[in-house]
Design a protein around this motif. Structure first.
Motif, PDB file in Angstrom:
ATOM      1  N   TRP A 185       0.834  -1.201   0.000  1.00  0.00           N
ATOM      2  CA  TRP A 185       0.000   0.000   0.000  1.00  0.00           C
ATOM      3  C   TRP A 185       0.873   1.257   0.000  1.00  0.00           C
ATOM      4  CZ3 TRP A 185      -0.794   4.357   2.854  1.00  0.00           C
ATOM      5  CH2 TRP A 185      -1.973   5.055   2.617  1.00  0.00           C
ATOM      6  N   ALA A 186       1.921   1.251   0.832  1.00  0.00           N
ATOM      7  CA  ALA A 186       2.804   2.419   0.901  1.00  0.00           C
ATOM      8  C   ALA A 186       3.502   2.653  -0.428  1.00  0.00           C
ATOM      9  CB  ALA A 186       3.840   2.222   2.013  1.00  0.00           C
ATOM     10  N   ASP A 187       3.936   1.575  -1.070  1.00  0.00           N
ATOM     11  CA  ASP A 187       4.615   1.696  -2.358  1.00  0.00           C
ATOM     12  C   ASP A 187       3.657   2.169  -3.444  1.00  0.00           C
ATOM     13  OD1 ASP A 187       6.899   1.358  -4.094  1.00  0.00           O
ATOM     14  OD2 ASP A 187       5.924  -0.438  -4.875  1.00  0.00           O
ATOM     15  N   ARG A 188       2.432   1.694  -3.387  1.00  0.00           N
ATOM     16  CA  ARG A 188       1.443   2.018  -4.412  1.00  0.00           C
ATOM     17  C   ARG A 188       0.965   3.458  -4.317  1.00  0.00           C
ATOM     18  NH1 ARG A 188      -1.545   3.585  -7.579  1.00  0.00           N
ATOM     19  NH2 ARG A 188      -3.219   2.533  -8.746  1.00  0.00           N
ATOM     20  N   TYR A 189       0.797   3.968  -3.101  1.00  0.00           N
ATOM     21  CA  TYR A 189       0.165   5.277  -2.938  1.00  0.00           C
ATOM     22  C   TYR A 189       1.104   6.365  -2.412  1.00  0.00           C
ATOM     23  CZ  TYR A 189      -4.145   2.749  -3.754  1.00  0.00           C
ATOM     24  OH  TYR A 189      -5.128   1.986  -4.322  1.00  0.00           O
ATOM     25  N   SER A 190       2.396   6.090  -2.360  1.00  0.00           N
ATOM     26  CA  SER A 190       3.342   7.115  -1.926  1.00  0.00           C
ATOM     27  C   SER A 190       3.368   8.283  -2.916  1.00  0.00           C
ATOM     28  CB  SER A 190       4.752   6.530  -1.817  1.00  0.00           C
ATOM     29  OG  SER A 190       5.702   7.547  -1.562  1.00  0.00           O
ATOM     30  N   LYS A 191       3.502   9.494  -2.390  1.00  0.00           N
ATOM     31  CA  LYS A 191       3.607  10.675  -3.254  1.00  0.00           C
ATOM     32  C   LYS A 191       4.942  10.711  -3.990  1.00  0.00           C
ATOM     33  CE  LYS A 191       0.532  13.563  -0.476  1.00  0.00           C
ATOM     34  NZ  LYS A 191       0.415  14.819   0.319  1.00  0.00           N
ATOM     35  N   SER A 192       5.942  10.076  -3.426  1.00  0.00           N
ATOM     36  CA  SER A 192       7.267   9.949  -4.061  1.00  0.00           C
ATOM     37  C   SER A 192       7.816  11.295  -4.535  1.00  0.00           C
ATOM     38  CB  SER A 192       7.193   8.973  -5.248  1.00  0.00           C
ATOM     39  OG  SER A 192       6.793   7.694  -4.827  1.00  0.00           O
ATOM     40  N   GLU A 193       7.892  12.234  -3.601  1.00  0.00           N
ATOM     41  CA  GLU A 193       8.360  13.562  -3.986  1.00  0.00           C
ATOM     42  C   GLU A 193       9.436  14.121  -3.060  1.00  0.00           C
ATOM     43  OE1 GLU A 193       4.711  15.712  -3.957  1.00  0.00           O
ATOM     44  OE2 GLU A 193       4.599  15.850  -1.749  1.00  0.00           O
ATOM     45  N   ARG A 194       9.804  13.379  -2.024  1.00  0.00           N
ATOM     46  CA  ARG A 194      10.780  13.869  -1.058  1.00  0.00           C
ATOM     47  C   ARG A 194      12.029  13.005  -1.088  1.00  0.00           C
ATOM     48  NH1 ARG A 194       7.800  14.404   4.589  1.00  0.00           N
ATOM     49  NH2 ARG A 194       9.758  15.456   5.067  1.00  0.00           N
ATOM     50  N   ASP A 195      13.180  13.625  -0.777  1.00  0.00           N
ATOM     51  CA  ASP A 195      14.407  12.851  -0.648  1.00  0.00           C
ATOM     52  C   ASP A 195      14.773  12.708   0.822  1.00  0.00           C
ATOM     53  OD1 ASP A 195      15.550  15.239   0.193  1.00  0.00           O
ATOM     54  OD2 ASP A 195      16.549  15.631  -1.719  1.00  0.00           O
ATOM     55  N   GLU A 196      15.874  12.021   1.094  1.00  0.00           N
ATOM     56  CA  GLU A 196      16.249  11.737   2.475  1.00  0.00           C
ATOM     57  C   GLU A 196      16.659  12.992   3.250  1.00  0.00           C
ATOM     58  OE1 GLU A 196      19.842  10.307  -0.048  1.00  0.00           O
ATOM     59  OE2 GLU A 196      17.690  10.658  -0.273  1.00  0.00           O
TER      60      GLU A 196
ATOM     61  N   THR B  64      10.674   9.131  -2.073  1.00  0.00           N
ATOM     62  CA  THR B  64      10.806   8.272  -3.245  1.00  0.00           C
ATOM     63  C   THR B  64      11.326   6.909  -2.810  1.00  0.00           C
ATOM     64  OG1 THR B  64      13.107   8.897  -3.680  1.00  0.00           O
ATOM     65  CG2 THR B  64      11.376  10.271  -4.656  1.00  0.00           C
ATOM     66  N   ARG B  65      11.198   5.915  -3.670  1.00  0.00           N
ATOM     67  CA  ARG B  65      11.672   4.576  -3.329  1.00  0.00           C
ATOM     68  C   ARG B  65      13.152   4.576  -2.992  1.00  0.00           C
ATOM     69  NH1 ARG B  65       8.772   1.635  -8.452  1.00  0.00           N
ATOM     70  NH2 ARG B  65       6.704   1.271  -7.522  1.00  0.00           N
TER      71      ARG B  65
END
Length: 267
Positions: A129-140, A179-180
């Motif tokens: 679920w986290a992988d599918r719906y992550s906004k994936s816009e921030r870095d570490e 992001t992943r």
């Protein structure tokens, strides 16, 4: 242990420490499923030392930069790297506190096939679920103190066998919008102080233990764990954007179902 068992356990440690599938579960299972002898405290220290060498070696440039930035922050020089260093330190605190206060409970009651099966299954769909719906816009580098505490609490949950330290921290990082690759990198950086402290704690226990060390076996375990962990980190980071978390979710689901079936068969 036989040489074959030592090789397999070292490879299991190296390959599963940084994948979201739980190294502690895979190290416990051989003794319960195949009847292998417990690897012993000395070998456990050796393979964890190998994993530590691998992650520090892979991120050696980042570790050096973060350490220097952290030292600079003590003199008032705040940078993105110093904030990242402080967040990693802060994220380590919950695991240390809970690990020290609950170690006897974990060792005595939670290292069972049933617990591993349940945690393996429960956290698999959460990762998907986290992988599918992550906004994936921030870095570490965007991790603040609130996010660091959340990630630290997630890391503390991995003290329960089967949860997976990397799995639960990557899950939490994805939920926070990372992001992943950033989630994986932060998870691996978080692992350094935790593995270091855990290895130091086990080493102190080993010094007080009457256990006799087979140094050839320990060296073999440390080297194999280090090599396999280094390769695992390298390929995981290269492939993560392409394959996502679904293969690991499927593996965890199959493993959990298999363990439940094994547990019922043993009754």
């Amino acid at each position: 242990m036989s040489v074959f068992e030592a090789i397999m356990l070292a490879l299991i440690q190296g390959l599963t420490e940084f994948l979201p599938i739980s190294s502690s579960a895979h190290l416990i299972l051989p003794s319960q499923v195949f009847g292998w002898a417990d690897q012993g405290l000395a070998f456990d220290v050796a393979v964890h030392a190998g994993s530590l060498i691998a992650v520090v070696g892979y991120f050696r440039h980042e570790v050096k930069s973060l350490f220097l930035a952290w030292c600079g922050s003590l003199a008032g020089q705040q940078t993105g790297e110093s904030r990242l260093a402080w967040s990693v330190i802060l994220a380590t605190v919950p695991a240390v506190i809970i690990g020290l206060s609950c170690s006897s409970l974990i060792e005595g009651y939670l290292r069972s096939t049933w617990v591993i099966a349940v945690t393996t299954l429960v956290f698999a769909p959460l990762l998907w679920w986290a992988d599918r719906y992550s906004k994936s816009e921030r870095d570490e580098y965007s991790v603040g103190w609130r996010q660091a505490i959340i990630l630290g609490l997630a890391q503390a949950m991995a003290l329960i066998p089967g949860t997976s330290r990397s799995g639960i921290t990557i899950t939490a990082a994805l939920m926070l919008g990372m992001t992943r690759k950033a989630a994986a990198r932060y998870s691996f950086l978080m692992s350094i102080p935790v593995i270091l402290l855990a290895t130091a704690n086990r080493t102190m226990a080993l010094l007080d233990s009457p256990e006799q060390a087979d140094w050839n076996m320990l060296l073999l375990g440390a080297v194999l764990a280090a090599i396999s962990a280094y390769l695992c980190i390298h390929f995981f980071l290269k492939l993560i954007d392409r394959i996502g978390m679904t293969p690991f979710v499927i593996y965890r689901a199959l493993l959990g179902i298999g363990l439940l079936a094994f547990g019922w068969w043993q009754l």
